[in-house]
Structure formats: C-alpha cells, structure tokens
Scaffold this motif. Structure first.
Motif: not given
Length: 368
Positions: A136-141, A146-155, A340-343
């Motif tokens: 889920s997007p929680s780790i975006s805190t 999202s500065l690089a990755y266009p993935g949408g919520f609930r998708q 760890q996140v890579d996008a």
C-alpha cells in the motif's frame, strides 16, 4: 416517510418483519486503533536530486470506529460502522468509511454505504507482523516514491488490494453469503466510482466511471495444524463517454500456515482504459512470518509492481521489508523494521527519473 422507506428496503431485501422490540436495546460501542512510527530515512536517486530528504520523520495512522448494533427477536442484527480519521487532513478531519450492515447466520451479510468492494474485502496477500505497510502507499511517508513512480491508489502497481480504476469507499451495495464450510462469496454494485463517503446527487454516466460490479470469494479452513486461506476477485465498470475501454481488475491470493510459520502471496492486475488514469498495472507480493516462542513474531516480505502509461513506458516499484513485532499486552504491540524501496518512471533519456530509499524504524500499535 423514513419508516416507510426503511420498510420498503427491508421487503426488497427479503427480510421478514420483526416482532416488536420493546425489550431489545442497542449495543452502543466504539473502538479503533492508533499506530505511531518513528524512522530514519536515507533517500537517493535522480528524482531526489537537489532535495534533502534524509533524516528522522514520523508517521501516524489513527481511526476511531463507532459500531452500534441491535439484534432483533427474529435473529437479524442491524449495525452501523462509522470510521473517523484521527489525523488532521488538510486542516480538517474526515470520515473514512460509513455504512450499515444487516446480518444473520442464515442470511449472511448485507452492507449498504461507503465501503470497499466485496472483491477487495475477500483478498489476501503476503502475511506480515508490523504495521509499516509496503503493499500500500503507507511507506510513502518516509520514502516519497511518487516523485518517480506513477502507480495509483488501490491499484495493482502498488497493492494487490485493488479496486476498479482505483475507486475507494464509494457508496456501494454488497452482499456476502454465509460461510459454507469456510467458503464465502460476495458481490458488490456501486453506481459511480467518483465519490468517496458522500451522496452522488445524481450520476451522469456519460461523464464518470459508473455501474461498477465486483465479485470476490474467500476460502478459509484449518486441517489439524495446517491453516489454508485462498482468495480471488474480479471487478469491472462502465467507462464514461470517450473514456476508452471499460476498466477491469482481478487478483488471486493465498496464505498457508503450518506450525509457527505462515507463507503467502498474491497477484493482481488493473486494466484502466486510456482515459481512467491512463495506466495499466500489475503486481505481486510474497512473504513469510514466524511466531517465536514467547511474545515475538518475525516477518520478511516483498511487493513488486509495474505500471504502464499511455506512452508504453513500464515504471517499476520494488519494496522489501523485514521486521519483528512484540506483544506487550492486550491491544498493545511494539514494531521494529527495516524497509527498502526502489522505483522509476520507466523513461529513458531526458525524462528518466528514479528514487531509492531505505528506512529503519520503530512503532507502537494500540488497538481498542
């Protein structure tokens, strides 16, 4: 008039009239949860160039959930679920979900109001023990991918818990069957996917996503010391005029527990049509947890997604998490974790952008 409308709705749902309920009383109760996280982040990549994103940050997730209910003499239970967000959202608090339930052992459950679909609620994915979610997007805190990755919520590019074109908590009618030896099937209908927790005041089906149908199935059973949970979902809706093809989503998931281990995973896809976010996506999760003798539990899991935009670029999201959670008492747990996140946006040349981040954090979870 209100009593007449309620009676008409009950007849339409096949609900028999109840006996007088003078001796019955409402159980007016509430509960909720709060998670508070503190983590150190190390952020890099071209999308972070010129930005100072390293350091300590905080993440909070809080809801107060009101759940009054009453069980009538005929065995039907009528309930309310209203979930109030505990964080300040742009200067004001908001209601997350608000719906009515009608249920019994023989009827199953009817859900009317602003809630996720039967498909969403039927799904399972990789198991975990800490509450810093990567499915889920929680780790975006902590890592602003999202500065690089266009993935949408609930998708599916970010989570296997999908909705048609990412619609979330819209006004919806859902029915779940009673459990048949562990198997439950649900079906949902939403007039529109454009509004979250409020009335539509008329739906112009030429202008917005509409007539959304979802179906989900969940099977959960225990065989001796082995537990099995299987899930599948499908959903589709009508695209607005000029909105391209009708959007669809589907997914499957499973968890198997044996002894102190639980392993599981999921796969999901969103086909959104050209004018509904323009991005098709897919993603999968895989993970394992282990209950250590005593109060500790351990985890290791990943979520990996891909989003394709109208230009045909394949953007990638890869997230990994290891962690441990300690039970401190009733409704209280302590998390420690690393993630760890890579996008990237999938573009080559001048428009290319990527971001990577690592966090080490801890959190306290309260559930009441």
């Amino acid at each position: 008039m209100k009593k007449h409308l309620l009676s008409t709705s009950a007849i339409a749902l096949g609900v028999a009239a109840a006996a007088p309920a003078a001796a019955q009383e409402w159980d007016v109760s509430f509960g909720g949860f709060m998670s508070q996280h503190v983590a150190y982040a190390d952020i890099g990549g071209t999308a972070a160039a010129g930005l100072d994103l390293d350091g300590v940050d905080l993440h909070s997730n809080t809801e107060i959930i009101f759940t009054p209910s009453i069980t009538l003499d005929n065995g039907l239970t009528f309930g309310v679920n209203v979930q109030m967000e505990g964080e300040n959202q742009g200067g004001f608090s908001q209601i997350d979900e608000s719906y009515m339930t009608i249920s019994s052992d023989t009827l199953g459950k009817i859900v009317v109001g602003s809630e996720n679909s039967a498909g969403y609620m039927s799904m399972v994915g990789a198991p975990g023990v800490t509450s810093m979610y990567i499915n889920s997007p929680s780790i975006s805190t902590f890592i602003p991918f999202s500065l690089a990755y266009p993935g949408g919520f609930r998708q599916a590019g970010l989570s296997s818990y999908t909705e048609v074109a990412g619609n979330n908590d819209v006004q919806r009618l859902t029915y779940f069957t009673p459990s048949f030896n562990g198997l439950t099937v649900g079906i949902s209908y939403a007039p529109t996917g454009a509004l979250n927790v409020r009335n539509s005041y008329g739906v112009d089906r030429n202008a917005v996503l509409s007539d959304i149908f979802d179906i989900g199935a969940n099977y959960s059973q225990t065989f001796g010391t082995t537990s099995v949970t299987l899930a599948a979902r499908y959903g589709t809706g009508e695209a607005p005029t000029g909105g391209g093809s009708d959007p669809e989503t589907w997914g499957v998931g499973a968890q198997v527990g044996f002894g102190d281990f639980t392993v599981g995973g999921s796969y999901a896809e969103n086909d959104n049509g050209l004018a509904l976010g323009a991005s098709d996506s897919e993603g999968w999760s895989l993970g394992v947890t282990y209950d250590v003798a005593g109060p500790w539990a351990l985890e290791a899991l990943t979520y990996q997604g891909e989003t394709k935009n109208a230009a045909g670029n394949n953007a990638d999201y890869k997230a990994y998490r290891i962690g441990a959670s300690r039970d401190l008492g009733p409704g209280v747990s302590w998390d420690i974790y690393a993630a760890q996140v890579d996008a990237d946006n999938g573009v080559t040349g001048a428009g290319a952008a990527d971001i990577d981040g690592t966090i080490i954090g801890t959190g306290i979870n309260l559930s009441f």
